[in-house]
Motif scaffolding. Sequence first.
Motif, PDB file in Angstrom:
ATOM      1  N   PRO A  78       2.538  -0.674  -6.981  1.00 13.04           N
ATOM      2  CA  PRO A  78       1.114  -0.384  -7.103  1.00 13.04           C
ATOM      3  C   PRO A  78       0.802   1.100  -7.216  1.00 13.04           C
ATOM      4  O   PRO A  78       1.572   1.959  -6.786  1.00 13.04           O
ATOM      5  N   GLU A  79      -0.363   1.352  -7.813  1.00 11.72           N
ATOM      6  CA  GLU A  79      -1.013   2.657  -7.790  1.00 11.72           C
ATOM      7  C   GLU A  79      -2.364   2.426  -7.143  1.00 11.72           C
ATOM      8  O   GLU A  79      -2.961   1.358  -7.312  1.00 11.72           O
ATOM      9  N   LEU A  80      -2.845   3.416  -6.405  1.00 13.76           N
ATOM     10  CA  LEU A  80      -4.114   3.245  -5.701  1.00 13.76           C
ATOM     11  C   LEU A  80      -4.955   4.497  -5.840  1.00 13.76           C
ATOM     12  O   LEU A  80      -4.473   5.603  -5.601  1.00 13.76           O
ATOM     13  N   TRP A  81      -6.197   4.291  -6.238  1.00 16.86           N
ATOM     14  CA  TRP A  81      -7.177   5.371  -6.277  1.00 16.86           C
ATOM     15  C   TRP A  81      -8.260   5.035  -5.280  1.00 16.86           C
ATOM     16  O   TRP A  81      -8.714   3.881  -5.214  1.00 16.86           O
ATOM     17  N   ILE A  82      -8.693   6.045  -4.502  1.00 14.84           N
ATOM     18  CA  ILE A  82      -9.712   5.803  -3.489  1.00 14.84           C
ATOM     19  C   ILE A  82     -10.845   6.814  -3.618  1.00 14.84           C
ATOM     20  O   ILE A  82     -10.658   7.911  -4.146  1.00 14.84           O
ATOM     21  N   THR A  83     -12.006   6.412  -3.129  1.00 21.42           N
ATOM     22  CA  THR A  83     -13.126   7.342  -3.031  1.00 21.42           C
ATOM     23  C   THR A  83     -12.859   8.276  -1.867  1.00 21.42           C
ATOM     24  O   THR A  83     -11.991   7.996  -1.020  1.00 21.42           O
ATOM     25  N   PRO A  84     -13.582   9.396  -1.789  1.00 23.62           N
ATOM     26  CA  PRO A  84     -13.361  10.303  -0.651  1.00 23.62           C
ATOM     27  C   PRO A  84     -13.618   9.604   0.688  1.00 23.62           C
ATOM     28  O   PRO A  84     -14.523   8.775   0.814  1.00 23.62           O
ATOM     29  N   ALA A 112     -11.401   5.212   3.097  1.00 24.71           N
ATOM     30  CA  ALA A 112     -12.308   5.255   1.956  1.00 24.71           C
ATOM     31  C   ALA A 112     -13.022   3.911   1.847  1.00 24.71           C
ATOM     32  O   ALA A 112     -12.427   2.854   2.110  1.00 24.71           O
ATOM     33  N   GLN A 113     -14.268   3.934   1.417  1.00 19.76           N
ATOM     34  CA  GLN A 113     -15.061   2.712   1.283  1.00 19.76           C
ATOM     35  C   GLN A 113     -14.630   1.886   0.068  1.00 19.76           C
ATOM     36  O   GLN A 113     -14.718   0.678   0.074  1.00 19.76           O
ATOM     37  N   SER A 114     -14.145   2.555  -0.990  1.00 23.01           N
ATOM     38  CA  SER A 114     -13.806   1.856  -2.232  1.00 23.01           C
ATOM     39  C   SER A 114     -12.425   2.273  -2.712  1.00 23.01           C
ATOM     40  O   SER A 114     -11.972   3.393  -2.450  1.00 23.01           O
ATOM     41  N   ALA A 115     -11.777   1.353  -3.434  1.00 22.55           N
ATOM     42  CA  ALA A 115     -10.442   1.624  -3.971  1.00 22.55           C
ATOM     43  C   ALA A 115     -10.245   0.848  -5.263  1.00 22.55           C
ATOM     44  O   ALA A 115     -10.871  -0.186  -5.483  1.00 22.55           O
ATOM     45  N   ILE A 116      -9.378   1.375  -6.085  1.00 21.25           N
ATOM     46  CA  ILE A 116      -8.935   0.668  -7.285  1.00 21.25           C
ATOM     47  C   ILE A 116      -7.423   0.507  -7.162  1.00 21.25           C
ATOM     48  O   ILE A 116      -6.690   1.485  -7.029  1.00 21.25           O
ATOM     49  N   LEU A 117      -6.990  -0.746  -7.185  1.00 21.03           N
ATOM     50  CA  LEU A 117      -5.569  -1.072  -7.113  1.00 21.03           C
ATOM     51  C   LEU A 117      -5.106  -1.488  -8.495  1.00 21.03           C
ATOM     52  O   LEU A 117      -5.706  -2.365  -9.120  1.00 21.03           O
ATOM     53  N   ARG A 118      -4.050  -0.852  -8.968  1.00 23.26           N
ATOM     54  CA  ARG A 118      -3.378  -1.264 -10.207  1.00 23.26           C
ATOM     55  C   ARG A 118      -1.931  -1.541  -9.865  1.00 23.26           C
ATOM     56  O   ARG A 118      -1.274  -0.745  -9.205  1.00 23.26           O
ATOM     57  N   ALA A 119      -1.445  -2.683 -10.336  1.00 17.67           N
ATOM     58  CA  ALA A 119      -0.075  -3.093 -10.026  1.00 17.67           C
ATOM     59  C   ALA A 119       0.354  -4.127 -11.055  1.00 17.67           C
ATOM     60  O   ALA A 119      -0.383  -4.426 -11.996  1.00 17.67           O
ATOM     61  N   VAL A 120       1.543  -4.678 -10.842  1.00 13.76           N
ATOM     62  CA  VAL A 120       1.998  -5.821 -11.631  1.00 13.76           C
ATOM     63  C   VAL A 120       2.281  -6.959 -10.671  1.00 13.76           C
ATOM     64  O   VAL A 120       2.523  -6.750  -9.480  1.00 13.76           O
ATOM     65  N   ALA A 136     -10.700  -2.963   0.413  1.00 11.89           N
ATOM     66  CA  ALA A 136     -10.254  -1.589   0.124  1.00 11.89           C
ATOM     67  C   ALA A 136      -9.427  -1.046   1.282  1.00 11.89           C
ATOM     68  O   ALA A 136      -8.407  -0.370   1.074  1.00 11.89           O
ATOM     69  N   ARG A 137      -9.838  -1.347   2.511  1.00 13.75           N
ATOM     70  CA  ARG A 137      -9.088  -0.907   3.693  1.00 13.75           C
ATOM     71  C   ARG A 137      -7.690  -1.533   3.706  1.00 13.75           C
ATOM     72  O   ARG A 137      -6.695  -0.863   3.973  1.00 13.75           O
ATOM     73  N   ILE A 138      -7.613  -2.822   3.404  1.00 12.74           N
ATOM     74  CA  ILE A 138      -6.314  -3.509   3.377  1.00 12.74           C
ATOM     75  C   ILE A 138      -5.391  -2.843   2.362  1.00 12.74           C
ATOM     76  O   ILE A 138      -4.224  -2.573   2.649  1.00 12.74           O
ATOM     77  N   PHE A 139      -5.915  -2.578   1.159  1.00 12.67           N
ATOM     78  CA  PHE A 139      -5.089  -1.944   0.127  1.00 12.67           C
ATOM     79  C   PHE A 139      -4.597  -0.575   0.577  1.00 12.67           C
ATOM     80  O   PHE A 139      -3.434  -0.219   0.367  1.00 12.67           O
ATOM     81  N   GLN A 140      -5.460   0.214   1.212  1.00 10.70           N
ATOM     82  CA  GLN A 140      -5.050   1.544   1.679  1.00 10.70           C
ATOM     83  C   GLN A 140      -3.983   1.436   2.761  1.00 10.70           C
ATOM     84  O   GLN A 140      -3.001   2.193   2.757  1.00 10.70           O
ATOM     85  N   HIS A 141      -4.174   0.498   3.686  1.00  8.62           N
ATOM     86  CA  HIS A 141      -3.218   0.306   4.776  1.00  8.62           C
ATOM     87  C   HIS A 141      -1.839  -0.080   4.234  1.00  8.62           C
ATOM     88  O   HIS A 141      -0.820   0.517   4.613  1.00  8.62           O
ATOM     89  N   GLU A 142      -1.816  -1.069   3.346  1.00  8.72           N
ATOM     90  CA  GLU A 142      -0.527  -1.529   2.811  1.00  8.72           C
ATOM     91  C   GLU A 142       0.119  -0.484   1.909  1.00  8.72           C
ATOM     92  O   GLU A 142       1.337  -0.294   1.940  1.00  8.72           O
ATOM     93  N   PHE A 143      -0.686   0.221   1.118  1.00  9.49           N
ATOM     94  CA  PHE A 143      -0.158   1.276   0.259  1.00  9.49           C
ATOM     95  C   PHE A 143       0.479   2.382   1.107  1.00  9.49           C
ATOM     96  O   PHE A 143       1.524   2.921   0.746  1.00  9.49           O
ATOM     97  N   ASP A 144      -0.154   2.709   2.243  1.00 12.14           N
ATOM     98  CA  ASP A 144       0.436   3.699   3.155  1.00 12.14           C
ATOM     99  C   ASP A 144       1.845   3.285   3.572  1.00 12.14           C
ATOM    100  O   ASP A 144       2.750   4.127   3.656  1.00 12.14           O
ATOM    101  N   HIS A 145       2.040   1.992   3.855  1.00  9.46           N
ATOM    102  CA  HIS A 145       3.379   1.525   4.244  1.00  9.46           C
ATOM    103  C   HIS A 145       4.411   1.870   3.175  1.00  9.46           C
ATOM    104  O   HIS A 145       5.557   2.197   3.494  1.00  9.46           O
ATOM    105  N   LEU A 146       4.027   1.808   1.923  1.00  9.81           N
ATOM    106  CA  LEU A 146       4.968   2.084   0.834  1.00  9.81           C
ATOM    107  C   LEU A 146       5.334   3.559   0.757  1.00  9.81           C
ATOM    108  O   LEU A 146       6.348   3.920   0.177  1.00  9.81           O
TER     109      LEU A 146
END
Length: 188
Positions: A78-84, A112-120, A136-146
């Motif tokens: 995944p790639e993740l983009w987040i708002t400030p 961040a309140q919002s995120a864009i997740l791109r993955a396969v 968005a919080r879940i995506f940020q949390h899991e992305f941090d693990h990576l």
Amino acid sequence: MAVRSILISGDPVLHTPAAPVVDFDDDLRALVADMFETMDAAPGVGLAGPQVGVGLRLFTFSYTDDDDVTWRGVAINPELWITPIPAGFADEDEDVEGCLSFPGERFPLMRAQSAILRAVDLDQQPFEIRADGWLARIFQHEFDHLDGTLYVDRLEYPDAKLAAKISRKRSWGVPGLSWLPGVDNLED
């Protein structure tokens, strides 16, 4: 499918950036099936490869939002983009987060309140999810693990101090500790 043991904070794979997934084979499909079963048994809303001892860039997620829409899938490479991230302090009720690799504890953390997740997905098909709030919080949390970061690594004083104290009290912070959902009860 099988429930796998979940590593506890301190194991090196949890604190090391994960490698990209390159082999989309039956072993990967079995891993993802095991991760879903483990996440559901825990129970959790997300689970990253490093949490089950696999240092690869993938995570599973499952969350039902306020509109009863269920978001369930696997994000590979995944790639993740987040708002400030908003300035200020995390709300003790609204911004509380937990982690299966720091089981039984929850602390407030600004995200961040919002995120864009791109993955396969498992078929190497690209997808994009625009998420707000808890998803968005879940995506940020899991992305941090990576990236080798646990949410407790992001805590501010005094929560960071309390998390460190809990880790010491439970003899966490060393390699090789894990728990098995459905078997071990790590709640105090």
